[in-house]
Write a protein that holds these residues in place. Structure first.
Motif, PDB file in Angstrom:
ATOM      1  N   ARG A   5      22.535  74.528   7.308  1.00  0.00           N
ATOM      2  CA  ARG A   5      21.687  73.216   7.892  1.00  0.00           C
ATOM      3  C   ARG A   5      21.067  73.721   9.260  1.00  0.00           C
ATOM      4  N   VAL A   6      19.772  73.165   9.565  1.00  0.00           N
ATOM      5  CA  VAL A   6      19.227  73.488  10.817  1.00  0.00           C
ATOM      6  C   VAL A   6      19.901  72.576  11.874  1.00  0.00           C
ATOM      7  N   ASP A  12      12.556  64.036   8.185  1.00  0.00           N
ATOM      8  CA  ASP A  12      13.282  62.993   7.363  1.00  0.00           C
ATOM      9  C   ASP A  12      13.264  63.167   5.968  1.00  0.00           C
ATOM     10  N   LEU A  13      14.263  64.035   5.475  1.00  0.00           N
ATOM     11  CA  LEU A  13      14.152  64.548   3.961  1.00  0.00           C
ATOM     12  C   LEU A  13      14.005  63.289   2.961  1.00  0.00           C
ATOM     13  N   ALA A  14      14.626  62.119   3.554  1.00  0.00           N
ATOM     14  CA  ALA A  14      14.698  60.838   2.725  1.00  0.00           C
ATOM     15  C   ALA A  14      13.398  60.536   2.039  1.00  0.00           C
ATOM     16  N   THR A  15      12.375  60.687   3.045  1.00  0.00           N
ATOM     17  CA  THR A  15      10.934  60.596   2.474  1.00  0.00           C
ATOM     18  C   THR A  15      10.365  61.474   1.465  1.00  0.00           C
ATOM     19  N   LEU A  16      10.789  62.491   1.193  1.00  0.00           N
ATOM     20  CA  LEU A  16      10.416  63.345   0.258  1.00  0.00           C
ATOM     21  C   LEU A  16      11.100  62.855  -1.191  1.00  0.00           C
ATOM     22  N   GLU A  17      11.919  62.017  -1.236  1.00  0.00           N
ATOM     23  CA  GLU A  17      12.399  61.777  -2.703  1.00  0.00           C
ATOM     24  C   GLU A  17      11.428  60.991  -3.733  1.00  0.00           C
ATOM     25  N   PRO A  18      10.524  60.254  -3.132  1.00  0.00           N
ATOM     26  CA  PRO A  18       9.380  59.735  -3.897  1.00  0.00           C
ATOM     27  C   PRO A  18       8.513  60.718  -4.559  1.00  0.00           C
ATOM     28  N   THR A  45      19.006  66.488  -4.358  1.00  0.00           N
ATOM     29  CA  THR A  45      18.827  66.082  -2.856  1.00  0.00           C
ATOM     30  C   THR A  45      18.317  67.320  -2.164  1.00  0.00           C
ATOM     31  N   ALA A  46      17.303  67.062  -1.227  1.00  0.00           N
ATOM     32  CA  ALA A  46      16.498  67.909  -0.306  1.00  0.00           C
ATOM     33  C   ALA A  46      17.597  68.146   0.703  1.00  0.00           C
ATOM     34  N   ASN A  47      17.700  69.610   1.022  1.00  0.00           N
ATOM     35  CA  ASN A  47      18.503  70.254   2.062  1.00  0.00           C
ATOM     36  C   ASN A  47      17.428  70.719   3.282  1.00  0.00           C
ATOM     37  N   ALA A  48      18.038  70.645   4.490  1.00  0.00           N
ATOM     38  CA  ALA A  48      17.276  71.561   5.721  1.00  0.00           C
ATOM     39  C   ALA A  48      17.935  72.844   5.694  1.00  0.00           C
ATOM     40  N   ALA A  49      17.335  73.936   6.288  1.00  0.00           N
ATOM     41  CA  ALA A  49      17.903  75.262   5.960  1.00  0.00           C
ATOM     42  C   ALA A  49      17.008  76.286   7.063  1.00  0.00           C
ATOM     43  N   ARG A  50      17.422  77.279   6.988  1.00  0.00           N
ATOM     44  CA  ARG A  50      16.752  78.572   7.786  1.00  0.00           C
ATOM     45  C   ARG A  50      16.086  79.292   6.561  1.00  0.00           C
ATOM     46  N   TYR A  51      15.117  79.931   6.476  1.00  0.00           N
ATOM     47  CA  TYR A  51      14.538  80.603   5.313  1.00  0.00           C
ATOM     48  C   TYR A  51      15.459  82.045   5.111  1.00  0.00           C
ATOM     49  N   PRO A  52      15.921  82.788   6.285  1.00  0.00           N
ATOM     50  CA  PRO A  52      16.568  84.083   6.043  1.00  0.00           C
ATOM     51  C   PRO A  52      17.909  83.624   5.098  1.00  0.00           C
ATOM     52  N   GLU A  53      18.479  82.657   5.671  1.00  0.00           N
ATOM     53  CA  GLU A  53      20.008  82.232   5.083  1.00  0.00           C
ATOM     54  C   GLU A  53      19.637  81.580   3.615  1.00  0.00           C
ATOM     55  N   TRP A  54      18.657  80.928   3.413  1.00  0.00           N
ATOM     56  CA  TRP A  54      18.421  80.713   2.079  1.00  0.00           C
ATOM     57  C   TRP A  54      18.468  81.644   1.065  1.00  0.00           C
ATOM     58  N   ARG A  55      17.547  82.532   1.445  1.00  0.00           N
ATOM     59  CA  ARG A  55      17.152  83.681   0.890  1.00  0.00           C
ATOM     60  C   ARG A  55      18.320  84.727   0.381  1.00  0.00           C
ATOM     61  N   ILE A  56      18.984  84.941   1.346  1.00  0.00           N
ATOM     62  CA  ILE A  56      20.155  85.761   1.257  1.00  0.00           C
ATOM     63  C   ILE A  56      21.324  85.094   0.189  1.00  0.00           C
ATOM     64  N   ALA A  57      21.234  83.887   0.164  1.00  0.00           N
ATOM     65  CA  ALA A  57      22.335  83.221  -0.701  1.00  0.00           C
ATOM     66  C   ALA A  57      21.683  83.197  -2.214  1.00  0.00           C
ATOM     67  N   GLN A  58      20.623  83.427  -2.608  1.00  0.00           N
ATOM     68  CA  GLN A  58      20.365  83.367  -4.027  1.00  0.00           C
ATOM     69  C   GLN A  58      20.532  84.657  -4.635  1.00  0.00           C
ATOM     70  N   ASN A  59      20.374  84.685  -5.977  1.00  0.00           N
ATOM     71  CA  ASN A  59      20.515  85.849  -7.116  1.00  0.00           C
ATOM     72  C   ASN A  59      19.158  86.471  -6.893  1.00  0.00           C
ATOM     73  N   ILE A 153      12.999  75.296   7.297  1.00  0.00           N
ATOM     74  CA  ILE A 153      12.538  74.987   6.057  1.00  0.00           C
ATOM     75  C   ILE A 153      13.446  73.590   5.363  1.00  0.00           C
ATOM     76  N   ALA A 154      12.462  72.973   4.408  1.00  0.00           N
ATOM     77  CA  ALA A 154      13.004  71.977   3.339  1.00  0.00           C
ATOM     78  C   ALA A 154      13.295  72.439   2.232  1.00  0.00           C
ATOM     79  N   VAL A 155      14.514  72.538   1.396  1.00  0.00           N
ATOM     80  CA  VAL A 155      14.680  72.910   0.321  1.00  0.00           C
ATOM     81  C   VAL A 155      14.799  71.947  -0.734  1.00  0.00           C
ATOM     82  N   GLN A 156      13.732  71.761  -1.676  1.00  0.00           N
ATOM     83  CA  GLN A 156      13.824  70.783  -2.397  1.00  0.00           C
ATOM     84  C   GLN A 156      14.274  71.275  -4.139  1.00  0.00           C
ATOM     85  N   PRO A 157      15.456  71.021  -4.487  1.00  0.00           N
ATOM     86  CA  PRO A 157      15.905  71.536  -5.810  1.00  0.00           C
ATOM     87  C   PRO A 157      15.664  70.610  -7.077  1.00  0.00           C
ATOM     88  N   PHE A 158      15.405  71.475  -8.032  1.00  0.00           N
ATOM     89  CA  PHE A 158      15.091  70.605  -9.384  1.00  0.00           C
ATOM     90  C   PHE A 158      15.901  71.430 -10.427  1.00  0.00           C
TER      91      PHE A 158
END
Length: 280
Positions: A5-6, A12-18, A45-59, A153-158
Motif C-alpha cells: 500500500r502507498v 478514495d478507492l471506494a468511489t471506484l466501486e460503481p 476491492t481496489a487496492n493502492a500500490a506502487r507499480y514496481p512492487e505490483w509488477r514484481i508480484a505477478q506471474n 497506482i490503484a489496482v482494481q481486480p476482476f
C-alpha cells in the motif's frame, strides 16, 4: 497476492466501486462472446500500490495492454493472466478449456489479445474514460515500464471463473491521478447504464447485426405410445401429413410460417406470414 500500500493514499478507492461494477459486466460480456457464456466476472476491492512492487508480484506469463485517452494524458493498463488467455482461446476454438502450463503465447493467442484489446477500448470509452485507444501490448511483464512520476497506482481486480475456467484475476491499473479523475467524473451518482456516445452505439449496433442465430424448420410432429414404440421394427410405416404452414423457429421461438418448396435445386421455405408477437 498482497499488494504494497502507498503510505499516503490520495485516492478514495471506494468511489471506484460503481465504475468497477459496470466494468465487470462489460468485461464479462466481452469474454462471454469467446466462451459461450461459461465465464463469470466479479469486481473485487481496489487496492493502492506502487507499480514496481505490483509488477514484481505477478506471474511473468501474461499480457499487459496499455490504453490511452485520445487527446488527453490519462492512461491505464489491463493485465490478463497467461493461463486464463490459454483457456479462453482453447474454448473459443472448440476445446474443453484444459490446457497444459506454458510460458509463451501462440500466434492465435496473440491475435486474440489484440482483438480483445479493441473491445476493451470501446468498453473503457463507454465507462467514462473518454475516447480510448489501445497502445502497446507487452507479453514480457518484467520489461513493461511505467513513468516514475505515476508509480502511485490503484489496482482494481476482476475475478474470472466458471465452467472450465480456473479462477483468475484480471487487473485494471490506473495511476492515482487517473483514478481521481474517474472518481470525480462518476460522482454525479450511479446510473443503470454506461455513458454512451453515438459512435459507440453505432459500433455496438453493427456488431449485434452480425450475431448469428440458429434457425430451423420442423416439418411434422406426432405422438406415439410407449407400447407402440416397443413394437416398431424395420419396415414399419408411420404415416405423416405435412402441415399447411411450416413454422420457422429462431433461437427456440417461432419467427414466421411458410410453405415447403425448392430453390436452386435445394429444399427451401417460402416465408408467407410473420409471427405477430415478433412484429411488435
Amino acid at each position: 497476492m498482497p499488494l504494497v500500500r502507498v503510505q499516503k493514499e490520495t485516492v478514495d478507492l471506494a468511489t471506484l466501486e460503481p465504475l468497477a461494477a459496470k466494468l465487470a459486466r462489460g468485461i464479462q460480456a466481452v469474454l462471454d462472446s469467446r466462451t459461450s457464456g461459461e465465464i463469470v466476472v466479479t469486481a473485487g476491492t481496489a487496492n493502492a500500490a506502487r507499480y514496481p512492487e505490483w509488477r514484481i508480484a505477478q506471474n511473468p506469463f501474461g499480457a499487459l495492454l496499455r490504453f490511452g485517452a485520445v487527446g488527453g494524458n490519462d492512461d491505464l493498463l489491463i493485465h490478463l493472466p497467461g493461463h486464463l488467455l490459454n483457456q479462453i482461446v482453447d474454448l473459443h476454438y472448440g476445446g474443453c478449456g484444459t490446457v497444459p502450463a506454458r510460458a509463451k503465447f501462440t500466434a492465435a493467442e496473440l491475435q486474440f489479445v489484440a482483438r480483445i484489446g479493441e473491445r476493451f477500448a470501446l468498453l473503457f470509452e463507454a465507462a467514462g474514460f473518454g475516447p480510448a485507444r489501445i497502445g502497446e501490448i507487452q507479453t514480457d511483464l518484467l520489461q513493461a515500464g511505467w513513468p516514475k512520476s505515476r508509480e502511485a497506482i490503484a489496482v482494481q481486480p476482476f475475478t474470472c471463473e466458471g465452467g472450465a475456467i480456473k479462477p483468475a484475476v484480471i487487473s485494471l491499473i490506473l495511476s492515482a491521478e487517473t483514478a481521481s479523475g474517474l472518481s470525480e467524473r462518476n460522482d454525479g451518482g450511479p446510473s443503470n447504464d454506461l455513458p454512451r456516445d453515438a459512435a459507440w452505439t453505432d459500433r455496438m449496433r453493427a456488431a449485434a447485426m452480425r450475431v448469428r442465430l440458429p434457425a430451423r424448420t420442423i416439418l411434422t410432429r406426432s405422438d406415439i405410445s410407449f407400447q407402440r414404440l416397443l413394437t416398431l421394427a424395420p419396415g414399419d410405416i408411420l404415416p405423416r401429413l405435412l402441415p399447411a404452414q411450416i413454422p420457422l423457429t429462431v433461437a427456440g421461438h417461432i419467427f414466421a410460417y411458410g410453405s415447403l418448396g425448392e430453390a436452386n435445386g435445394r429444399a427451401a421455405l417460402l416465408i408467407e406470414k410473420m409471427e405477430k408477437e415478433m412484429d411488435q
